[in-house]
Design a protein around this motif. Structure first.
Motif, PDB file in Angstrom:
ATOM      1  N   SER A  91      12.843 -21.445   4.319  1.00 12.14           N
ATOM      2  CA  SER A  91      11.748 -22.389   4.507  1.00 12.14           C
ATOM      3  C   SER A  91      12.242 -23.834   4.416  1.00 12.14           C
ATOM      4  CB  SER A  91      10.663 -22.151   3.452  1.00 12.14           C
ATOM      5  OG  SER A  91      10.182 -20.834   3.537  1.00 12.14           O
ATOM      6  N   LYS A  92      11.602 -24.712   5.198  1.00 10.56           N
ATOM      7  CA  LYS A  92      11.957 -26.127   5.219  1.00 10.56           C
ATOM      8  C   LYS A  92      10.761 -26.977   4.803  1.00 10.56           C
ATOM      9  CE  LYS A  92      15.258 -25.377   9.003  1.00 10.56           C
ATOM     10  NZ  LYS A  92      15.613 -25.714  10.399  1.00 10.56           N
ATOM     11  N   ASN A  93      11.043 -28.198   4.354  1.00 12.95           N
ATOM     12  CA  ASN A  93       9.995 -29.172   3.989  1.00 12.95           C
ATOM     13  C   ASN A  93       9.004 -28.581   2.992  1.00 12.95           C
ATOM     14  OD1 ASN A  93      11.125 -30.977   5.950  1.00 12.95           O
ATOM     15  ND2 ASN A  93       9.988 -29.891   7.541  1.00 12.95           N
ATOM     16  N   VAL A  94       9.514 -27.858   2.007  1.00 13.44           N
ATOM     17  CA  VAL A  94       8.643 -27.125   1.092  1.00 13.44           C
ATOM     18  C   VAL A  94       7.796 -28.070   0.250  1.00 13.44           C
ATOM     19  CG1 VAL A  94       8.609 -25.600  -0.912  1.00 13.44           C
ATOM     20  CG2 VAL A  94      10.101 -25.079   1.027  1.00 13.44           C
ATOM     21  N   ASN A  95       8.415 -29.043  -0.382  1.00 14.44           N
ATOM     22  CA  ASN A  95       7.642 -29.956  -1.231  1.00 14.44           C
ATOM     23  C   ASN A  95       6.539 -30.645  -0.450  1.00 14.44           C
ATOM     24  OD1 ASN A  95       9.589 -29.186  -3.041  1.00 14.44           O
ATOM     25  ND2 ASN A  95      10.060 -31.257  -3.751  1.00 14.44           N
ATOM     26  N   GLU A  96       6.875 -31.073   0.747  1.00 17.70           N
ATOM     27  CA  GLU A  96       5.888 -31.743   1.596  1.00 17.70           C
ATOM     28  C   GLU A  96       4.747 -30.802   1.948  1.00 17.70           C
ATOM     29  OE1 GLU A  96       5.655 -33.705   6.088  1.00 17.70           O
ATOM     30  OE2 GLU A  96       7.615 -33.381   5.139  1.00 17.70           O
ATOM     31  N   ASN A  97       5.075 -29.573   2.268  1.00 21.32           N
ATOM     32  CA  ASN A  97       4.035 -28.605   2.620  1.00 21.32           C
ATOM     33  C   ASN A  97       3.158 -28.248   1.432  1.00 21.32           C
ATOM     34  OD1 ASN A  97       4.102 -28.100   5.402  1.00 21.32           O
ATOM     35  ND2 ASN A  97       5.935 -26.838   5.207  1.00 21.32           N
ATOM     36  N   ILE A  98       3.755 -28.176   0.240  1.00 18.58           N
ATOM     37  CA  ILE A  98       2.935 -27.917  -0.949  1.00 18.58           C
ATOM     38  C   ILE A  98       1.956 -29.068  -1.158  1.00 18.58           C
ATOM     39  CG2 ILE A  98       2.963 -27.629  -3.452  1.00 18.58           C
ATOM     40  CD1 ILE A  98       5.667 -26.244  -3.180  1.00 18.58           C
ATOM     41  N   GLU A  99       2.425 -30.305  -1.028  1.00 18.25           N
ATOM     42  CA  GLU A  99       1.546 -31.465  -1.192  1.00 18.25           C
ATOM     43  C   GLU A  99       0.401 -31.465  -0.190  1.00 18.25           C
ATOM     44  OE1 GLU A  99       3.034 -35.392  -1.506  1.00 18.25           O
ATOM     45  OE2 GLU A  99       4.575 -34.897  -2.980  1.00 18.25           O
ATOM     46  N   LYS A 100       0.657 -30.978   0.992  1.00 20.17           N
ATOM     47  CA  LYS A 100      -0.378 -30.926   2.026  1.00 20.17           C
ATOM     48  C   LYS A 100      -1.348 -29.757   1.826  1.00 20.17           C
ATOM     49  CE  LYS A 100       2.329 -33.040   5.772  1.00 20.17           C
ATOM     50  NZ  LYS A 100       2.946 -32.771   7.106  1.00 20.17           N
ATOM     51  N   GLY A 101      -1.069 -28.900   0.837  1.00 18.20           N
ATOM     52  CA  GLY A 101      -1.915 -27.723   0.645  1.00 18.20           C
ATOM     53  C   GLY A 101      -1.587 -26.610   1.620  1.00 18.20           C
ATOM     54  N   ASN A 102      -0.369 -26.617   2.139  1.00 14.43           N
ATOM     55  CA  ASN A 102       0.029 -25.641   3.148  1.00 14.43           C
ATOM     56  C   ASN A 102       0.774 -24.440   2.584  1.00 14.43           C
ATOM     57  OD1 ASN A 102      -1.048 -27.134   5.229  1.00 14.43           O
ATOM     58  ND2 ASN A 102       0.875 -28.167   5.743  1.00 14.43           N
ATOM     59  N   VAL A 103       0.776 -24.291   1.268  1.00 14.07           N
ATOM     60  CA  VAL A 103       1.516 -23.197   0.645  1.00 14.07           C
ATOM     61  C   VAL A 103       0.635 -22.507  -0.391  1.00 14.07           C
ATOM     62  CG1 VAL A 103       3.543 -22.587  -0.742  1.00 14.07           C
ATOM     63  CG2 VAL A 103       3.722 -24.374   0.997  1.00 14.07           C
ATOM     64  N   GLY A 104       0.600 -21.187  -0.319  1.00 10.91           N
ATOM     65  CA  GLY A 104      -0.154 -20.417  -1.301  1.00 10.91           C
ATOM     66  C   GLY A 104       0.725 -19.700  -2.300  1.00 10.91           C
ATOM     67  N   ALA A 105       1.974 -19.431  -1.897  1.00 15.38           N
ATOM     68  CA  ALA A 105       2.864 -18.669  -2.766  1.00 15.38           C
ATOM     69  C   ALA A 105       4.308 -19.042  -2.468  1.00 15.38           C
ATOM     70  CB  ALA A 105       2.659 -17.169  -2.573  1.00 15.38           C
TER      71      ALA A 105
END
Length: 762
Positions: free
Chosen positions: A66-80
């Motif tokens: 996976s790439k850009n994980v921190n950014e995706n978490i901040e955007k609410g794009n990650v559940g797990a």
């Protein structure tokens, strides 16, 4: 003197209900109100984000990172999150989710905790060989305690696939070939991981895998096609998944294989009609690693847009790593091809899991550094790992009472695995620290001290095959650069000046497990050459095997004086093996997957059916179902395993020759320890229905009992069966029993049994 085996672990397990982690009506109402309120605030993007699992951290278990994980978490794009553990690493990602997103929804943290987290137990195929359900449950309990202390709240285990082809590397992760025993183990592991409550923070959510039928892949080749009849599915392969679901498993993982033309991750009949509607599963379903994307190569769509729709329609709730849901579901809604309500359902299931785990109440409840330091690899856990390893070791041969060894004289300890650490903990050992494992050399030295002269030589590499080295990677194999003949000569010299040879041989950890199918499943030729040279010395030879699958061992069986199957025994492997070698523990384990004589016999399993021309032992009888060049018999049948003592069985006695539906049939036999040592025997009960509306197997395991007998002691062993135990899927696919004649078998394995007859009447 052999010691009486410890009958109970020092770490007791609280009783678990038949349905672990059940939610009361009041709790359900409270949870529904909370999630309804939360979802009313969520945007479509935020709901889709909950369906996305990313891979971060220490392990790469698939083709995509996976790439850009921190950014995706901040955007609410990650559940797990997958592959992140330790309180510090988990806390950092959880902080982003709960302190830097609009709705502060916590993350799930999942990991492959297959046979222990930090304290590594024997591989599951080894644990199954113990036939010790309480112990197996306890290993899952300990794994949950360590994993939850290390930041993990969700484990991708148990793997409950029935496997009857040992070429498939992932047979190491499961319980073997038998449906009934596999179902009991599935239930025990779910209860061990989940317990009755998550309130104490020392339990994790189980994820049953791989749904479904993955162990039946064609040619034993990983990720391959599965195609079987509906009857075989329901009779032989599906029951362990059902047992895990009935035990309350919180989640299920879809398998990579296709099933009758449709990949599991896009199979609506499997995920919705069967799992949810028929079985009543109310947890959430996650795919295996990038399985949605891989449906493109299966031919289920041309783009991730296509296969994302197929997966959601089928009933998949979370996409592991592939981001097909994240990239496509919003557009699919805009195009009218996916309904928002479908996303709502999947999102709710994920949020419910987080609620049940207590993450909304305390997102950091699994991030306690002090607890991690006090919990991980505690002395009690290591003691339990030693005990589990001892109970999993199978004595395959013991001519002339070669074992147990005496703590005197000299031993030639030979082999590439004799002083190995990495391979002790085997495949899928995840967070396990191989540098803390105990080698066989260390275990023997610890037990025997200076009383035994140990002449050690490596003798051979695990393999010298260039193709295999290239596939596995030289770093996995730790190969010695010396010429093979030089290493063998050194080993032969060590053998000549010793009283007995102990040869530790087998597979490397990378030769079994995921993506580790083998077309030939014998000992690699470099080690075969070593064994033959050792045999030529004329010294008695004990072979210790380490492997993740049944092997073809015809030469070894014919030439070894004794042979121990130790699997990959885990962190405490060396100590456990030494205890068995020197008689501190009398082996009692029995194999749960048939060992073939030759790879050409595969698939080979005990509960086969007769043909119209069954082979009955007369090799000159040409027109029978047999081979021209080998007998049909396995090398070691299902349930086989010896002891340092001997057990004899009396006749099988029945309480009646006939029973009616609802009545109980009492079955008994007297088992006597006729040897010189105290020991444990696993008494096995099988039945056979002689005539049915569909053909029936020659044997089916129905129960077993483990008994401990002192030398010379006898015990009457009792079993009870009823018509409910005799059910099967009849000609109309109804799960029922049919009146008729039956045989009942009781014995030490599936081959060596005594029998009696009874009739089930209307």
């Amino acid at each position: 003197m052999l010691r009486k085996p410890i009958l109970l672990f020092m770490l007791m397990v609280s009783a678990s209900s038949a349905f672990s982690q059940a939610v009361s009506p009041a709790q359900q109402k409270k949870m529904d109100a909370f999630i309804n309120n939360l979802m009313s605030k969520m945007t479509l993007d935020e709901k889709i984000g909950q369906l996305n699992q990313v891979s971060v951290g220490f392990d790469v278990t698939g083709p995509i990172v996976s790439k850009n994980v921190n950014e995706n978490i901040e955007k609410g794009n990650v559940g797990a999150v997958l592959n992140t553990y330790t309180p510090d690493a988990v806390r950092k990602l959880q902080q982003i989710a709960v302190e830097h997103t609009r709705l502060k929804i916590p993350l799930l943290f999942g990991y492959d905790v297959i046979h222990g987290h930090k304290t590594i137990f024997p591989i599951p195929l080894g644990l199954a060989s113990s036939w010790d359900l309480d112990m197996i449950k306890q290993t899952a309990t300990i794994a949950a305690q360590e994993a939850s202390a290390d930041g993990i709240n969700w484990v991708f285990s148990p793997m409950v696939d029935i496997a009857r082809d040992p070429r498939w590397g992932r047979i190491a992760e499961g319980s073997g070939e038998d449906t009934w025993l596999g179902s009991q183990i599935a239930k025990a592991m779910v209860q061990g991981y989940q317990g009755d409550t998550y309130l104490n923070n020392d339990k994790v959510m189980a994820c049953v895998k791989h749904f479904a039928l993955y162990g039946a892949v064609e040619a034993g080749r990983d990720y391959n096609t599965v195609d079987m009849s509906e009857r075989r599915m329901f009779q032989d392969y599906l029951p362990p998944y059902k047992a895990a679901v009935d035990a309350g498993a919180g989640s299920v993982m879809s398998s990579f294989n296709e099933i009758n033309g449709v990949p599991a991750s896009g199979n609506k009949w499997l995920m919705t009609d069967l799992l949810r509607k028929k079985w009543g599963f109310n947890g959430f379903v996650v795919t295996d690693y990038t399985a949605i994307n891989e449906m493109i190569m299966h031919g289920m769509g041309e783009t991730t847009y296509d296969v994302a729709k197929v997966a959601l329609d089928a009933g998949i709730d979370m996409d592991m790593v592939g981001e097909a849901f994240l990239d496509n579901l919003k557009q699919l809604v805009k195009d009218g091809k996916v309904q928002p309500s479908q996303i709502d359902i999947a999102c709710r299931r994920v949020l419910e899991a987080k609620y049940k785990l207590g993450l909304f109440a305390d997102p950091y409840r699994y991030c306690n550094d002090e607890r991690a330091q006090k919990t991980i690899m505690k002395p009690e856990f290591l003691e339990a790992a030693t005990e589990a390893a001892k109970r999993s070791i199978v004595l395959l041969k013991n001519s002339n009472n070669t074992l147990p060894l005496k703590t005197t004289g000299s031993i030639a300890l030979i082999g590439p695995l004799a002083d190995d650490h990495r391979d002790m903990i085997g495949p899928w050992s995840g967070a396990g620290d191989w540098q803390k494992s105990v080698s066989v050399l260390e275990g023997i030295k610890k037990l025997a001290g200076n009383q035994v002269q140990i002449n050690y030589a490596k003798g051979a590499n695990i393999t010298n095959d260039d193709w295999m080295i290239k596939r596995l990677g030289a770093d996995q194999l730790n190969n010695d650069a010396r010429p093979a003949n030089e290493m063998i000569d050194e080993a032969v010299n060590a053998a000549k000046k010793s009283d007995i040879i102990v040869a530790v041989v087998g597979e490397s950890y990378g030769m079994s497990g995921e993506a580790a199918s083998r077309s030939e499943i014998g000992i690699p030729s470099a080690q075969e050459d070593l064994l033959k040279a050792l045999k030529a010395t004329g010294k008695p030879m004990v072979i210790i095997l380490m492997n993740g699958r049944p092997l073809t061992l015809k030469w070894e069986n014919d030439n070894a004086d004794a042979m121990l199957e130790t699997w990959f025994a885990g962190t405490e492997a060396g100590n456990a093996i030494a205890d068995v070698l020197f008689g501190e523990y009398n082996p009692s384990a029995k194999i749960t997957a048939t060992f073939p004589q030759d790879v050409g016999q595969i698939p080979l399993y005990y509960s086969h059916k007769n043909t119209g021309r069954p082979y009955q032992g007369d090799f000159t009888d040409r027109y029978k179902s047999r081979y021209l060049d080998i007998s049909n018999d396995p090398l070691y049948p299902f349930g086989f395993g010896l002891s340092y003592t001997t057990f004899t069985y009396g006749d099988v006695k029945l309480s009646s020759n006939t029973i009616k539906p609802g009545q109980l049939l009492q079955i008994s036999t007297t088992v006597t320890n006729t040897g010189k040592y105290d020991g444990t025997e696993i008494v096995q009960l099988y039945t056979r229905q002689m005539v049915g509306s569909v053909t029936r197997p020659v044997e089916e395991l129905k129960n077993f009992k483990k008994i401990f007998l002192k030398a010379g002691e006898s015990q009457v062993v009792n079993f009870t069966i009823s018509s409910a135990d005799l059910r099967f899927y009849d000609i109309n696919m109804k799960y029922t029993y049919e009146p008729g004649d039956f045989k009942v078998f009781v014995g030490t394995n599936s081959r060596d049994v005594k029998e009696a007859n009874f009739k089930l009447t209307n």
